[in-house]
Design an enzyme around this catalytic site. Structure first.
Site, PDB file in Angstrom:
ATOM      1  N   GLU A  47       0.851  -1.191   0.000  1.00 55.36           N
ATOM      2  CA  GLU A  47       0.000   0.000   0.000  1.00 55.36           C
ATOM      3  C   GLU A  47       0.887   1.242   0.000  1.00 55.36           C
ATOM      4  OE1 GLU A  47      -1.717   0.708   3.895  1.00 55.36           O
ATOM      5  OE2 GLU A  47      -3.455   1.751   3.047  1.00 55.36           O
ATOM      6  N   ASN A 110      -6.874   6.394  -1.890  1.00 52.18           N
ATOM      7  CA  ASN A 110      -5.806   5.431  -1.601  1.00 52.18           C
ATOM      8  C   ASN A 110      -6.043   4.277  -2.581  1.00 52.18           C
ATOM      9  OD1 ASN A 110      -4.052   3.565  -0.522  1.00 52.18           O
ATOM     10  ND2 ASN A 110      -4.622   3.955   1.609  1.00 52.18           N
ATOM     11  N   LYS A 127      -9.421   2.274  -2.182  1.00 48.93           N
ATOM     12  CA  LYS A 127      -9.679   1.697  -0.848  1.00 48.93           C
ATOM     13  C   LYS A 127     -11.028   2.150  -0.277  1.00 48.93           C
ATOM     14  CE  LYS A 127      -7.211   1.234   3.602  1.00 48.93           C
ATOM     15  NZ  LYS A 127      -5.951   1.583   4.288  1.00 48.93           N
ATOM     16  N   GLU A 146      -6.290   8.618   7.618  1.00 48.57           N
ATOM     17  CA  GLU A 146      -6.813   8.203   6.304  1.00 48.57           C
ATOM     18  C   GLU A 146      -8.182   8.819   6.013  1.00 48.57           C
ATOM     19  OE1 GLU A 146      -6.063   4.429   4.462  1.00 48.57           O
ATOM     20  OE2 GLU A 146      -5.109   3.746   6.294  1.00 48.57           O
ATOM     21  N   CYS A 172      -4.990  -2.996   2.574  1.00 48.28           N
ATOM     22  CA  CYS A 172      -4.743  -2.943   4.014  1.00 48.28           C
ATOM     23  C   CYS A 172      -5.970  -3.211   4.880  1.00 48.28           C
ATOM     24  CB  CYS A 172      -4.073  -1.623   4.393  1.00 48.28           C
ATOM     25  SG  CYS A 172      -3.364  -1.731   6.052  1.00 48.28           S
ATOM     26  N   ASN A 197       0.110  -1.216   5.499  1.00 48.17           N
ATOM     27  CA  ASN A 197       0.980  -0.473   6.429  1.00 48.17           C
ATOM     28  C   ASN A 197       0.303  -0.590   7.788  1.00 48.17           C
ATOM     29  OD1 ASN A 197       3.060   1.717   4.998  1.00 48.17           O
ATOM     30  ND2 ASN A 197       1.370   1.118   3.677  1.00 48.17           N
TER      31      ASN A 197
END
Ligand code: CDV
Length: 308
Positions: A47, A110, A127, A146, A172, A197
């Site tokens: 990621e 993302n 994402k 995020e 992720c 991550n």
């Protein structure tokens, strides 16, 4: 006859905040060449592969924020990766911060992409499960912003016909949600690629700090088994800007077994010959959805938060 795809999982060690795209891409090229040496058809990177995990810092300056994103893919710094992969006839998947001008607005996602052996982008995923918070929490050792930096992905969980099979992507935190795999499972996915991550200390649930490695493998192994699919989970690992990131990059068979696992917290390639026909085995037995799944009896809850 087996449908073999040799897959490389290219774990990355830490990326410093001031590390340039050129330096990161040179590390990716090294891993790509190693993968070629091992006969890989496809390499999976983590990621947000091109930068440090920047959502750990509060930022307000639009130019600073934009410096962690890509407006074009491939841009000039990433082009050498596409060129070398095309020359070596090897596909790859990797994550990055995407700036998308769509509907008269600039959006931040993302994102991860799948690139085939000819260098063409054949799949894109944005994402959906964005963890963390949108507000500044200076009392925490680091932020997980995020929800501040990204919009929720708008492309759904896609599955693409590529590399001789049905390929899926997620990113992720998505790997912790059964829906992620099940939606792709319902679309017949045979191999799921994902990068992560994951700090080994999660500020909002510290009681699970000792279990970060267990939960990482637990979610991916159950997603693989319950949907009869290969899963390739790739970490950015090690001490990055004072934040310890979990390693544990692995390749998981449709049985749920880990068949390859990294041993370090640094740049490290593992690989496995994945027979996509193995994914078909349990799709026609225990997890033959058409035969045994009974969604009309589940009493499905569609509200976002579930029952109160
Ligand atoms: N990048 C991530 O999505 N990380 C989350 C952490 C913050 C819990 C994860 O699910 O691994």
């Amino acid at each position: 006859m087996a449908r073999n795809v040799t897959v490389g999982a290219a774990q990355m060690g830490p990326i410093a905040r001031n590390e340039s795209r050129q330096v990161v891409v040179s590390r990716l090229l090294e891993l790509l060449r190693q993968a070629h040496g091992r006969g890989c058809d496809l390499v999976v990177f983590p990621e947000l592969t091109l930068t440090t995990f920047f959502p750990r810092w509060w930022m307000e300056d639009p130019a600073e924020i934009e410096s962690f994103f890509e407006r074009e893919m491939p841009g000039p710094a990433v082009q050498p990766l596409f060129d070398e992969a095309k020359r070596l006839e090897i596909g790859f998947s990797f994550g990055y911060g995407e700036l998308a001008d769509e509907g008269g607005k600039t959006h931040r996602y993302n994102t991860s992409i799948l690139v085939d052996k000819s260098g063409a982008i054949v799949g894109k995923y944005r994402k959906i499960h964005l963890p963390g918070h949108a507000d500044h929490r200076p009392e925490w050792p680091f932020q997980h912003l995020e929800k501040y930096f990204f919009e929720v992905g708008d492309l759904g969980f896609g599955v693409w016909d590529a590399f001789g099979g049905k390929m899926g992507m997620c990113i992720c935190n998505d790997r912790r949600w059964p829906e992620t795999y099940r939606v792709m499972g319902l679309k017949g996915v045979e191999l799921v690629m994902l990068g992560y991550n994951t700090p080994t200390h999660i500020p909002w649930e510290p009681i699970y700090d000792d279990l970060t490695g267990f939960h990482n493998h637990l979610s991916m192994q159950s997603g693989a088994y319950q949907n009869s699919t290969w899963v390739v989970g790739v970490a950015k690992a090690g001490m990055e800007e004072g934040c310890n990131l979990l390693a544990g990059t692995c390749i998981i068979a449709p049985s749920g077994e880990i068949v390859a696992l990294t041993a370090t917290k640094d740049d490290e390639l593992i690989s496995h010959v994945c027979d996509l026909d193995l994914a078909q085995y349990n799709k026609k037995a225990m997890f033959d959805f058409a035969q045994h799944r009974r969604p009309e009896h589940y009493g499905i809850i569609t509200e976002r938060a579930g029952p109160v």
